[in-house]
Design an enzyme around this catalytic site. Sequence first.
Site, PDB file in Angstrom:
ATOM      1  N   SER A  14      32.401 -39.007 102.052  1.00  0.00           N
ATOM      2  CA  SER A  14      31.475 -38.009 102.596  1.00  0.00           C
ATOM      3  C   SER A  14      32.193 -36.712 102.974  1.00  0.00           C
ATOM      4  O   SER A  14      31.592 -35.788 103.504  1.00  0.00           O
ATOM      5  CB  SER A  14      30.717 -38.593 103.790  1.00  0.00           C
ATOM      6  N   GLY A  15      33.492 -36.657 102.693  1.00  0.00           N
ATOM      7  CA  GLY A  15      34.251 -35.443 103.043  1.00  0.00           C
ATOM      8  C   GLY A  15      34.070 -34.329 102.014  1.00  0.00           C
ATOM      9  O   GLY A  15      33.491 -34.530 100.951  1.00  0.00           O
ATOM     10  N   LEU A  17      36.340 -32.651 100.164  1.00  0.00           N
ATOM     11  CA  LEU A  17      37.057 -32.767  98.900  1.00  0.00           C
ATOM     12  C   LEU A  17      36.284 -33.648  97.921  1.00  0.00           C
ATOM     13  O   LEU A  17      36.114 -33.315  96.749  1.00  0.00           O
ATOM     14  CB  LEU A  17      38.457 -33.357  99.161  1.00  0.00           C
ATOM     15  N   LEU A 183      48.688 -27.820  88.651  1.00  0.00           N
ATOM     16  CA  LEU A 183      49.263 -28.403  87.435  1.00  0.00           C
ATOM     17  C   LEU A 183      48.188 -28.761  86.413  1.00  0.00           C
ATOM     18  O   LEU A 183      48.490 -29.111  85.282  1.00  0.00           O
ATOM     19  CB  LEU A 183      50.090 -29.646  87.792  1.00  0.00           C
ATOM     20  N   HIS A 243      51.809 -25.249  95.181  1.00  0.00           N
ATOM     21  CA  HIS A 243      51.254 -24.663  93.953  1.00  0.00           C
ATOM     22  C   HIS A 243      52.242 -23.714  93.262  1.00  0.00           C
ATOM     23  O   HIS A 243      52.549 -23.859  92.087  1.00  0.00           O
ATOM     24  CB  HIS A 243      49.958 -23.897  94.247  1.00  0.00           C
ATOM     25  N   LYS A 331      54.609 -15.075  96.035  1.00  0.00           N
ATOM     26  CA  LYS A 331      53.825 -14.219  96.942  1.00  0.00           C
ATOM     27  C   LYS A 331      52.400 -14.761  97.001  1.00  0.00           C
ATOM     28  O   LYS A 331      51.780 -15.014  95.957  1.00  0.00           O
ATOM     29  CB  LYS A 331      53.831 -12.809  96.354  1.00  0.00           C
ATOM     30  N   LYS A 334      45.824 -14.646 101.778  1.00  0.00           N
ATOM     31  CA  LYS A 334      44.375 -14.823 101.936  1.00  0.00           C
ATOM     32  C   LYS A 334      43.771 -13.531 102.458  1.00  0.00           C
ATOM     33  O   LYS A 334      44.481 -12.679 102.997  1.00  0.00           O
ATOM     34  CB  LYS A 334      44.106 -15.965 102.922  1.00  0.00           C
ATOM     35  N   ARG A 370      48.320 -14.774  83.101  1.00  0.00           N
ATOM     36  CA  ARG A 370      47.308 -14.829  84.175  1.00  0.00           C
ATOM     37  C   ARG A 370      46.657 -16.207  84.197  1.00  0.00           C
ATOM     38  O   ARG A 370      46.082 -16.645  83.222  1.00  0.00           O
ATOM     39  CB  ARG A 370      46.270 -13.734  83.953  1.00  0.00           C
ATOM     40  N   TYR A 378      49.914 -11.404  78.311  1.00  0.00           N
ATOM     41  CA  TYR A 378      50.207 -10.144  77.648  1.00  0.00           C
ATOM     42  C   TYR A 378      51.629  -9.686  77.935  1.00  0.00           C
ATOM     43  O   TYR A 378      52.189  -9.958  78.991  1.00  0.00           O
ATOM     44  CB  TYR A 378      49.189  -9.050  77.986  1.00  0.00           C
TER      45      TYR A 378
END
Length: 488
Positions: A14-15, A17, A183, A243, A331, A334, A370, A378
């Site tokens: 029920s969370g 995530l 990933l 990450h 870098k 938020k 990107r 690019y």
Amino acid sequence: IRTCCLTVVVVGASGDLAKKKTFPSLLNLYADKLLPEDTVIFGYARSQLTDDELRSRIRPFLEKSDHPKATVEAFLNICQYQGGKSYGDKDAFATLKTRIEEKELGFSKDDKKNRLFYFAIPPNVFGETALAIKDTCIQKDEVGWTRLVVEKPFGRDLESFETLNQTLSVFDEKMLYRIDHYLGKEMVQNLTVLRFSNIWFDKVLNKDNVSCIILTFKEPFGTQGRGGYFDKYGIIRDILQNHLLQVLTLLTMETPVIVEGKGSGKAIRDAKVAVLNAMSVIDLDDVLLGQYDGYTDDDTIDNKDTNTPTFAVIRLRINNPRWDGVPMILKAGKALNERKAEMRIQFKDAPAGDFLFDGQPCPRNELVMRMQPKEAIYMKTNVKSPGFSAKPTQSELEVNYNTRFFGNNETNVNPDAYTRLLLDILQGKQAAFVRDDELRRAWEIFTPVLHRIEQENVRPVVYAQGGRGPKEADDFIYRVAGYIRSED
Ligand code: BG6
């Protein structure tokens, strides 16, 4: 995959995530017929719900997808619920096991009966849950596999990581899938192909050519009610230590070496560990911190004098023959002006630049990959200005994924990160999951500076919401990495 029976147990059903990521990703696999026909999904949590009550709770999240209503309903029909008094409630897990076995009894002895446990729960209950599952639900190897999926945070520092890892050690490393959803992103998965399937690509990635590497993560919103969690962790633990560091390892590792019979999963993870081992531990001088103005207005943040950073730039060093002396910048921030995650490799000045072109400096080459939004690769490349001028002008050699691959209606060609990773788990592919030795080294690199920031109460620079972050960041990056800013 379709010739076995599969039980998925979403612990913490029920969370947030589970509702936002786990169930929707399972739905994606179901809709694409990538789950075995005989799949049952159990939600497990501490409330006492009926199967239908679970379905009504997750339905709104599934309806946000593009799947037809009938597919969503059919998927909900394979979802059931099991409640327990706590996450370590062995009786409840024993009941769950009986329910799983009832279903498995319908299959012949030769059919594999696999079980997947997805921990969508906070790490402080990982241990008791793992023990309860171990004592009740682990499948015998000859009957099928048992796999366990866990999500960060994997600790707050080296010590708490070791404790947490210990609690999970009731499971064998080959059963454990530690998710870092970066990933699973297309451009991150692409790195191994780009680097090792193109003859020219990897040859230029080294200290002879590269001036610096910058990995950037930007998000246009703040803590959004997650302040309670965020304030305990901060941006370094939330984004950089996992990450961005994971992306950096894939970008800088040496060619994975496949030991005969051992598979590419081991080879890639070994290569990542090797480059992590070559990274030096971060010093306070290598860090610039920021906090957005108004951060503590979030009601869920108790400490109104908190120094938790919501923005950070960190310089890393890789001490090996390939990268010695090349600054690596991570870098992340938020409450900035846009949503963007990219890898930027800035090359050194072209040696003939100053002599051949009337002494005019040539812009540096830059390779940008990107990750989001709109995947693209690019290379900023100098070409002659068209017409009578001979002046070098910067242009791009570009692969834009939307125009090249995805088209307008083929949304499924680009599955989201969680969906890809869940499929890998079902297929037993561990390459895109973080092994314990990788994580240990990641914590060794980050823990000393995290402790100093806390112990010395290092104050972050305040920056305005909705902008590029603290203005000091550009100067810092120029100072520690010589990076000449060229955003686009
Ligand atoms: C999560 C962080 O791991 O990643 C969040 O906890 C962050 O704070 C999120 O918002 C970003 O993921 P993505 O895929 O939207 O870039």
